[in-house]
Design an enzyme around this catalytic site. Structure first.
Site, PDB file in Angstrom:
ATOM      1  N   SER A 132      39.218   3.187 -11.618  1.00 25.93           N
ATOM      2  CA  SER A 132      39.564   1.900 -12.230  1.00 25.93           C
ATOM      3  C   SER A 132      40.707   2.004 -13.233  1.00 25.93           C
ATOM      4  O   SER A 132      40.815   2.995 -13.967  1.00 25.93           O
ATOM      5  CB  SER A 132      38.319   1.359 -12.951  1.00 25.93           C
ATOM      6  OG  SER A 132      38.673   0.327 -13.835  1.00 25.93           O
ATOM      7  N   GLU A 134      40.647   0.583 -15.859  1.00 22.30           N
ATOM      8  CA  GLU A 134      39.975   0.640 -17.164  1.00 22.30           C
ATOM      9  C   GLU A 134      40.048   2.063 -17.742  1.00 22.30           C
ATOM     10  O   GLU A 134      39.934   2.241 -18.955  1.00 22.30           O
ATOM     11  CB  GLU A 134      38.524   0.178 -16.973  1.00 22.30           C
ATOM     12  CG  GLU A 134      37.705   0.009 -18.228  1.00 22.30           C
ATOM     13  CD  GLU A 134      38.081  -1.186 -19.106  1.00 22.30           C
ATOM     14  OE1 GLU A 134      38.815  -2.088 -18.640  1.00 22.30           O
ATOM     15  OE2 GLU A 134      37.649  -1.202 -20.267  1.00 22.30           O
ATOM     16  N   TYR A 155      31.942   2.172 -19.893  1.00 20.84           N
ATOM     17  CA  TYR A 155      32.287   2.060 -18.463  1.00 20.84           C
ATOM     18  C   TYR A 155      33.534   2.886 -18.152  1.00 20.84           C
ATOM     19  O   TYR A 155      33.565   3.657 -17.194  1.00 20.84           O
ATOM     20  CB  TYR A 155      32.510   0.587 -18.106  1.00 20.84           C
ATOM     21  CG  TYR A 155      33.140   0.366 -16.751  1.00 20.84           C
ATOM     22  CD1 TYR A 155      32.382   0.378 -15.581  1.00 20.84           C
ATOM     23  CD2 TYR A 155      34.515   0.134 -16.636  1.00 20.84           C
ATOM     24  CE1 TYR A 155      32.976   0.180 -14.337  1.00 20.84           C
ATOM     25  CE2 TYR A 155      35.112  -0.068 -15.400  1.00 20.84           C
ATOM     26  CZ  TYR A 155      34.335  -0.054 -14.255  1.00 20.84           C
ATOM     27  OH  TYR A 155      34.923  -0.244 -13.027  1.00 20.84           O
TER      28      TYR A 155
HETATM   29  P1  NAP Z   1      30.400  -5.489  -8.178  1.00 22.09           P
HETATM   30  O1  NAP Z   1      30.652  -6.778  -7.514  1.00 22.09           O
HETATM   31  O2  NAP Z   1      29.795  -5.466  -9.530  1.00 22.09           O
HETATM   32  O3  NAP Z   1      29.477  -4.626  -7.190  1.00 22.09           O
HETATM   33  C1  NAP Z   1      28.840  -3.455  -7.633  1.00 22.09           C
HETATM   34  C2  NAP Z   1      27.896  -2.974  -6.540  1.00 22.09           C
HETATM   35  O4  NAP Z   1      27.195  -1.802  -7.012  1.00 22.09           O
HETATM   36  C3  NAP Z   1      26.814  -4.004  -6.151  1.00 22.09           C
HETATM   37  O5  NAP Z   1      26.576  -3.891  -4.772  1.00 22.09           O
HETATM   38  C4  NAP Z   1      25.614  -3.502  -6.942  1.00 22.09           C
HETATM   39  O6  NAP Z   1      24.385  -3.901  -6.403  1.00 22.09           O
HETATM   40  C5  NAP Z   1      25.797  -2.002  -6.791  1.00 22.09           C
HETATM   41  N1  NAP Z   1      25.044  -1.214  -7.757  1.00 22.09           N
HETATM   42  C6  NAP Z   1      25.067  -1.326  -9.107  1.00 22.09           C
HETATM   43  N2  NAP Z   1      24.242  -0.416  -9.654  1.00 22.09           N
HETATM   44  C7  NAP Z   1      23.691   0.275  -8.632  1.00 22.09           C
HETATM   45  C8  NAP Z   1      22.763   1.333  -8.547  1.00 22.09           C
HETATM   46  N3  NAP Z   1      22.203   1.874  -9.642  1.00 22.09           N
HETATM   47  N4  NAP Z   1      22.422   1.806  -7.323  1.00 22.09           N
HETATM   48  C9  NAP Z   1      22.949   1.270  -6.208  1.00 22.09           C
HETATM   49  N5  NAP Z   1      23.833   0.263  -6.215  1.00 22.09           N
HETATM   50  C10 NAP Z   1      24.195  -0.224  -7.415  1.00 22.09           C
HETATM   51  O7  NAP Z   1      31.743  -4.625  -8.270  1.00 22.09           O
HETATM   52  P2  NAP Z   1      33.118  -4.799  -7.437  1.00 22.09           P
HETATM   53  O8  NAP Z   1      33.994  -5.711  -8.181  1.00 22.09           O
HETATM   54  O9  NAP Z   1      32.799  -5.032  -6.009  1.00 22.09           O
HETATM   55  O10 NAP Z   1      33.735  -3.333  -7.634  1.00 22.09           O
HETATM   56  C11 NAP Z   1      33.423  -2.286  -6.709  1.00 22.09           C
HETATM   57  C12 NAP Z   1      33.692  -0.943  -7.383  1.00 22.09           C
HETATM   58  O11 NAP Z   1      35.063  -0.873  -7.783  1.00 22.09           O
HETATM   59  C13 NAP Z   1      32.886  -0.688  -8.654  1.00 22.09           C
HETATM   60  O12 NAP Z   1      32.627   0.698  -8.723  1.00 22.09           O
HETATM   61  C14 NAP Z   1      33.819  -1.100  -9.779  1.00 22.09           C
HETATM   62  O13 NAP Z   1      33.490  -0.413 -10.966  1.00 22.09           O
HETATM   63  C15 NAP Z   1      35.145  -0.639  -9.190  1.00 22.09           C
HETATM   64  N6  NAP Z   1      36.345  -1.372  -9.633  1.00 22.09           N
HETATM   65  C16 NAP Z   1      36.362  -2.723  -9.581  1.00 22.09           C
HETATM   66  C17 NAP Z   1      37.512  -3.406  -9.949  1.00 22.09           C
HETATM   67  C18 NAP Z   1      37.593  -4.905  -9.873  1.00 22.09           C
HETATM   68  O14 NAP Z   1      38.508  -5.469 -10.501  1.00 22.09           O
HETATM   69  N7  NAP Z   1      36.724  -5.568  -9.116  1.00 22.09           N
HETATM   70  C19 NAP Z   1      38.642  -2.682 -10.379  1.00 22.09           C
HETATM   71  C20 NAP Z   1      38.579  -1.281 -10.415  1.00 22.09           C
HETATM   72  C21 NAP Z   1      37.424  -0.633 -10.022  1.00 22.09           C
HETATM   73  P3  NAP Z   1      23.764  -5.381  -6.728  1.00 22.09           P
HETATM   74  O15 NAP Z   1      24.476  -6.324  -5.786  1.00 22.09           O
HETATM   75  O16 NAP Z   1      22.328  -5.218  -6.434  1.00 22.09           O
HETATM   76  O17 NAP Z   1      24.078  -5.674  -8.159  1.00 22.09           O
HETATM   77  N1  GDD Z   2      33.886 -11.225 -18.855  1.00 26.07           N
HETATM   78  C1  GDD Z   2      34.511 -11.961 -19.806  1.00 26.07           C
HETATM   79  N2  GDD Z   2      33.909 -13.104 -20.250  1.00 26.07           N
HETATM   80  N3  GDD Z   2      35.715 -11.560 -20.247  1.00 26.07           N
HETATM   81  C2  GDD Z   2      36.327 -12.329 -21.178  1.00 26.07           C
HETATM   82  C3  GDD Z   2      35.769 -13.506 -21.675  1.00 26.07           C
HETATM   83  C4  GDD Z   2      34.487 -13.916 -21.193  1.00 26.07           C
HETATM   84  O1  GDD Z   2      33.919 -14.924 -21.588  1.00 26.07           O
HETATM   85  N4  GDD Z   2      36.628 -14.045 -22.551  1.00 26.07           N
HETATM   86  C5  GDD Z   2      37.703 -13.249 -22.608  1.00 26.07           C
HETATM   87  N5  GDD Z   2      37.515 -12.201 -21.772  1.00 26.07           N
HETATM   88  C6  GDD Z   2      38.463 -11.075 -21.582  1.00 26.07           C
HETATM   89  C7  GDD Z   2      37.850  -9.695 -21.770  1.00 26.07           C
HETATM   90  O2  GDD Z   2      37.747  -9.369 -23.165  1.00 26.07           O
HETATM   91  C8  GDD Z   2      38.872  -8.843 -21.029  1.00 26.07           C
HETATM   92  O3  GDD Z   2      39.943  -8.533 -21.866  1.00 26.07           O
HETATM   93  C9  GDD Z   2      39.365  -9.766 -19.916  1.00 26.07           C
HETATM   94  O4  GDD Z   2      38.898 -11.077 -20.240  1.00 26.07           O
HETATM   95  C10 GDD Z   2      38.859  -9.392 -18.527  1.00 26.07           C
HETATM   96  O5  GDD Z   2      37.456  -9.243 -18.592  1.00 26.07           O
HETATM   97  P1  GDD Z   2      36.574  -9.060 -17.246  1.00 26.07           P
HETATM   98  O6  GDD Z   2      36.879 -10.143 -16.293  1.00 26.07           O
HETATM   99  O7  GDD Z   2      35.162  -8.885 -17.680  1.00 26.07           O
HETATM  100  O8  GDD Z   2      37.161  -7.730 -16.578  1.00 26.07           O
HETATM  101  P2  GDD Z   2      37.536  -6.307 -17.197  1.00 26.07           P
HETATM  102  O9  GDD Z   2      39.030  -6.195 -17.193  1.00 26.07           O
HETATM  103  O10 GDD Z   2      36.830  -6.053 -18.463  1.00 26.07           O
HETATM  104  O11 GDD Z   2      36.907  -5.313 -16.110  1.00 26.07           O
HETATM  105  C11 GDD Z   2      37.115  -5.542 -14.714  1.00 26.07           C
HETATM  106  O12 GDD Z   2      38.276  -4.869 -14.304  1.00 26.07           O
HETATM  107  C12 GDD Z   2      38.226  -3.438 -14.351  1.00 26.07           C
HETATM  108  C13 GDD Z   2      39.585  -2.902 -13.878  1.00 26.07           C
HETATM  109  O13 GDD Z   2      40.503  -2.926 -14.915  1.00 26.07           O
HETATM  110  C14 GDD Z   2      35.866  -5.044 -13.977  1.00 26.07           C
HETATM  111  O14 GDD Z   2      35.952  -5.461 -12.631  1.00 26.07           O
HETATM  112  C15 GDD Z   2      35.759  -3.536 -13.987  1.00 26.07           C
HETATM  113  O15 GDD Z   2      34.692  -3.132 -13.124  1.00 26.07           O
HETATM  114  C16 GDD Z   2      37.085  -2.971 -13.465  1.00 26.07           C
HETATM  115  O16 GDD Z   2      37.037  -1.562 -13.424  1.00 26.07           O
END
Ligand code: NAP
Ligand code: GDD
Length: 351
Positions: A132, A134, A155
């Site tokens: 990520s 992050e 995280y």
């Molecule tokens: P998500 O929607 O939160 O999905 C996470 C998945 O992991 C869900 O299927 C969840 O199951 C499962 N899970 C959580 N805890 C678990 C456990 N203890 N054992 C087995 N399964 C578990 O995340 P996403 O947005 O699809 O992201 C996919 C991956 O990419 C994650 O690793 C995330 O950290 C990473 N990532 C995401 C982003 C982004 O912007 N979306 C960016 C960079 C990296 P449930 O459905 O039961 O909750």
């Molecule tokens: N969730 C959330 N809710 N975020 C808020 C809010 C709110 O009400 N208000 C402001 N924010 C700001 C957060 O402080 C952050 O700076 C930004 O919105 C994005 O927050 P999220 O959408 O929760 O995503 P993230 O950037 O913290 O994390 C996501 O992206 C990562 C990759 O950079 C997640 O998908 C992570 O799993 C992923 O790795």
């Protein structure tokens, strides 16, 4: 032609559902790991699911949890996948401050459990780690594969551990193990507590007269937001190369949270300033201020390029929420309206 088999952890999540669609479309047999819950958590893949007795079925679900290494090893040994996409994680940054130990165990150690199971079983599979942006945290943009990590949340720390575990197994045991360092990617299937989906839902509901305001935290943070459906293609391409490597996947453009809010509300003809209130509960103890990815390596080596940027993403997410509020169009948000959504949950088949 041999049919490839993939195992996806986190198949019930946003990315897991898009990746399952992509792989099924390419003719793969797909196995997904689902954690047991007291409610159904398979909504995002129900439209892909067929009764396993159907000879045409190519998607199979199995219970498993990242904290249970024995189960993970057993599944790998039995299913013998060619490719493992490890997407499961406690993925919410704010929640990781509340649950740092669980996040470390699942998001961090969970990766080692998979890698170690692959090593111990001697499976010659390819492994994708969902790393990520992050991890870059406080490192100034633009961030690329060589940018030092400076995580700002439990995280982020757990993902840095998992990143290095993946590289270590590659170097120590010669495994085909890659890190996809993905910047934020969103869609109508995004979890409703991430900021883009929260705002898209609020804009549609306020427009429909179902609520008046939405409470948000830091509007100044900047993110490089792309479209999840495009990003899973990058994951697949990383596992089709001659050798393993790590890649950044991003759009290269950042917007503030405020910008995204403005795009969502403007799309339904509203002024966001009339409807957005501040609540400090949404602030984080440490924030990631500015993420902008340099994905030139992915473009050069993988031939991967994004087409959807944040303004278009905002519009398509708000449109999906608006459609979900319209009875005539009522389909679970994020699900293709033309898909054969099953009347029952796949989990009924498992228990
Ligand atoms: P998500 O929607 O939160 O999905 C996470 C998945 O992991 C869900 O299927 C969840 O199951 C499962 N899970 C959580 N805890 C678990 C456990 N203890 N054992 C087995 N399964 C578990 O995340 P996403 O947005 O699809 O992201 C996919 C991956 O990419 C994650 O690793 C995330 O950290 C990473 N990532 C995401 C982003 C982004 O912007 N979306 C960016 C960079 C990296 P449930 O459905 O039961 O909750
Ligand atoms: N969730 C959330 N809710 N975020 C808020 C809010 C709110 O009400 N208000 C402001 N924010 C700001 C957060 O402080 C952050 O700076 C930004 O919105 C994005 O927050 P999220 O959408 O929760 O995503 P993230 O950037 O913290 O994390 C996501 O992206 C990562 C990759 O950079 C997640 O998908 C992570 O799993 C992923 O790795």
């Amino acid at each position: 032609m041999t049919v490839k088999t993939a195992l996806i952890t986190g198949i019930t999540g946003q990315d897991g559902s898009y990746l399952a669609e992509l792989l099924l479309g390419k003719g793969y047999v797909v196995h997904g790991v689902v954690r047991r819950a007291s409610t159904f958590n398979t909504q995002r893949v129900e439209h892909l699911y067929r009764d396993p007795h159907d000879p045409e079925a190519r998607l199979f679900l199995h219970y498993g949890d990242l904290t249970d290494g024995t189960r993970i090893a057993g599944l790998l040994e039995r299913l013998q996948p060619d490719e493992v996409y490890h997407l499961a994680a406690q993925s919410h940054v704010r929640v990781s401050f509340d649950e740092p130990l669980f996040t470390g165990d699942s998001t961090g150690l969970g990766t080692t459990r998979l890698l170690e199971a692959i090593r111990a079983t001697g499976l010659p599979c390819r492994f994708y780690q969902a790393s990520s942006s992050e991890m870059f945290g406080a490192s100034p943009p633009p961030q690329h594969e060589e940018t030092p990590f400076h995580p700002r949340s439990p995280y982020g720390v757990a993902k840095v551990y998992a990143y290095w575990a993946t590289r270590n197994y590659r170097e120590a045991y010669g495994m085909y193990a890659v890190n996809g360092i993905l910047f934020n990617h969103e869609s109508p299937r995004r979890g409703p507590t991430f900021v883009t989906r929260k705002v898209a839902m609020a804009a549609a509901r306020i427009k429909a007269g179902l609520q008046d305001v939405v409470y948000l935290g830091n509007l100044d943070a900047r993110r490089d937001w792309g479209y999840a459906a495009e990003y899973v293609e990058g994951m697949w391409r990383m596992l089709q190369q001659d050798g393993p490597d790590d890649y950044v996947v991003a759009t290269g453009v950042s917007y503030s949270v405020r910008d995204f809010v403005e795009h969502c509300f403007a799309h339904v003809g509203l002024d966001w300033r009339d409807h957005v209130l501040f609540d400090e509960r949404y602030l984080r103890p440490a924030e990631v201020d500015d993420l902008v990815g340099d994905a030139s390596k992915a473009a050069r080596v993988l031939g991967w390029q994004p087409t959807v940027r944040a303004p278009e993403l905002a519009r398509l997410m708000v449109d999906a929420e608006t459609a979900a509020l319209t009875p005539a169009l009522a389909t679970p948000v994020g699900m293709p309206t033309t898909s054969p959504v099953s009347a029952t949950s796949p989990l009924l088949e498992l228990a």
